[in-house]
Design a protein around this motif. Sequence first.
Motif, PDB file in Angstrom:
ATOM      1  N   MET A 236       0.845  -1.183   0.000  1.00 17.28           N
ATOM      2  CA  MET A 236       0.000   0.000   0.000  1.00 17.28           C
ATOM      3  C   MET A 236       0.883   1.236   0.000  1.00 17.28           C
ATOM      4  SD  MET A 236      -3.324   0.783   0.156  1.00 17.28           S
ATOM      5  CE  MET A 236      -4.137  -0.573   1.032  1.00 17.28           C
ATOM      6  N   LEU A 237       0.624   2.166  -0.935  1.00 17.46           N
ATOM      7  CA  LEU A 237       1.431   3.371  -1.056  1.00 17.46           C
ATOM      8  C   LEU A 237       0.554   4.607  -0.936  1.00 17.46           C
ATOM      9  CD1 LEU A 237       3.584   2.352  -4.171  1.00 17.46           C
ATOM     10  CD2 LEU A 237       4.238   2.168  -1.767  1.00 17.46           C
ATOM     11  N   ASP A 238       1.053   5.621  -0.254  1.00 15.50           N
ATOM     12  CA  ASP A 238       0.345   6.891  -0.171  1.00 15.50           C
ATOM     13  C   ASP A 238       0.468   7.656  -1.484  1.00 15.50           C
ATOM     14  OD1 ASP A 238      -0.463   6.538   2.433  1.00 15.50           O
ATOM     15  OD2 ASP A 238       1.194   7.668   3.308  1.00 15.50           O
ATOM     16  N   ILE A 239      -0.614   8.314  -1.875  1.00 18.71           N
ATOM     17  CA  ILE A 239      -0.560   9.276  -2.977  1.00 18.71           C
ATOM     18  C   ILE A 239      -0.455  10.651  -2.341  1.00 18.71           C
ATOM     19  CG2 ILE A 239      -1.737  10.212  -4.991  1.00 18.71           C
ATOM     20  CD1 ILE A 239      -3.277   7.594  -5.204  1.00 18.71           C
ATOM     21  N   VAL A 240       0.679  11.261  -2.502  1.00 18.81           N
ATOM     22  CA  VAL A 240       0.926  12.536  -1.838  1.00 18.81           C
ATOM     23  C   VAL A 240       1.081  13.630  -2.887  1.00 18.81           C
ATOM     24  CG1 VAL A 240       2.426  13.811  -0.280  1.00 18.81           C
ATOM     25  CG2 VAL A 240       2.073  11.355   0.061  1.00 18.81           C
ATOM     26  N   LYS A 241       0.281  14.665  -2.780  1.00 23.81           N
ATOM     27  CA  LYS A 241       0.367  15.800  -3.680  1.00 23.81           C
ATOM     28  C   LYS A 241       0.758  17.054  -2.898  1.00 23.81           C
ATOM     29  CE  LYS A 241      -0.993  13.864  -7.559  1.00 23.81           C
ATOM     30  NZ  LYS A 241      -0.052  13.764  -8.707  1.00 23.81           N
ATOM     31  N   SER A 242       1.603  17.864  -3.510  1.00 26.07           N
ATOM     32  CA  SER A 242       1.980  19.130  -2.885  1.00 26.07           C
ATOM     33  C   SER A 242       0.846  20.139  -3.054  1.00 26.07           C
ATOM     34  CB  SER A 242       3.252  19.675  -3.540  1.00 26.07           C
ATOM     35  OG  SER A 242       2.983  20.050  -4.888  1.00 26.07           O
ATOM     36  N   ARG A 243       0.925  21.230  -2.325  1.00 30.86           N
ATOM     37  CA  ARG A 243      -0.085  22.285  -2.447  1.00 30.86           C
ATOM     38  C   ARG A 243      -0.105  22.849  -3.864  1.00 30.86           C
ATOM     39  NH1 ARG A 243       0.293  25.856   3.166  1.00 30.86           N
ATOM     40  NH2 ARG A 243      -0.323  24.170   4.585  1.00 30.86           N
ATOM     41  N   THR A 244       1.059  22.947  -4.482  1.00 33.66           N
ATOM     42  CA  THR A 244       1.131  23.461  -5.852  1.00 33.66           C
ATOM     43  C   THR A 244       0.425  22.518  -6.813  1.00 33.66           C
ATOM     44  OG1 THR A 244       3.226  24.596  -5.416  1.00 33.66           O
ATOM     45  CG2 THR A 244       2.690  24.131  -7.718  1.00 33.66           C
ATOM     46  N   GLU A 245       0.659  21.209  -6.651  1.00 31.65           N
ATOM     47  CA  GLU A 245       0.014  20.231  -7.515  1.00 31.65           C
ATOM     48  C   GLU A 245      -1.507  20.248  -7.344  1.00 31.65           C
ATOM     49  OE1 GLU A 245       2.989  16.512  -8.145  1.00 31.65           O
ATOM     50  OE2 GLU A 245       2.460  16.927  -6.062  1.00 31.65           O
ATOM     51  N   ILE A 246      -1.953  20.353  -6.108  1.00 26.80           N
ATOM     52  CA  ILE A 246      -3.395  20.420  -5.857  1.00 26.80           C
ATOM     53  C   ILE A 246      -3.980  21.680  -6.491  1.00 26.80           C
ATOM     54  CG2 ILE A 246      -5.139  20.693  -4.048  1.00 26.80           C
ATOM     55  CD1 ILE A 246      -3.375  18.883  -2.290  1.00 26.80           C
ATOM     56  N   ASP A 247      -3.239  22.788  -6.425  1.00 30.27           N
ATOM     57  CA  ASP A 247      -3.695  24.021  -7.062  1.00 30.27           C
ATOM     58  C   ASP A 247      -3.807  23.839  -8.571  1.00 30.27           C
ATOM     59  OD1 ASP A 247      -4.240  26.962  -7.084  1.00 30.27           O
ATOM     60  OD2 ASP A 247      -2.376  26.994  -8.220  1.00 30.27           O
TER      61      ASP A 247
END
Length: 209
Positions: free
Chosen positions: A103-114
Amino acid sequence: MAVAAELAIETRLMMAGLRPTRQRVALADLLFAKGDRHLTVEELHEEAVSANVPVSLATIYNTLHQFTEAGMIRVLAVESAKTYFDTNVSDHHHFFVKGHNEMLDIVKSRTEIDYMRKAARIVETIHARIVEKAKVGLRKIYDAGIRGTPEFGGDYPAIVPLLPSAANASAPHLTWDDRPMKRGERTFFEIAGCYNRYHCALSRTRINL
């Protein structure tokens, strides 16, 4: 350092409303010592055995569910019928790697989410353009995605617009052809907005009046 870590674990348990028993402290120490991760009951039991922590599978199962109810961890159920416990209780998504049971986390930065939110704004603009311009006899709708919004422009998406009509609409992911839209036909528009190569896809069905 070990004493400080144990005190931190005890404090964490008490703040969660749990009595810091010896077994809870030992299991919490194993569970949280390596940061954010995903473990099954069996995997934590193997770590406990290696660390000479005398505890049964049933005790680990019960303790992990107590930690879950206290909000210290959360449960992840996957298709493999295995249950994972996640030490990261923040709002996030996961990939499950079949064959490796990982199981792996999907991690997005604030810039990517923007960027993704801007892509979503663009795809909303595209569908608004479809509602405005789609009519019997029309052959194409594509420019809105490139024009973007008044605040920012769009980009070309990695997926072409998918807009099959009539019988073709019963099959997924068909690209367009050169037939004009016909009255009474249903067309579904599967479109992606794109900003800085970050995509947001949205599908809507329209009846051509």
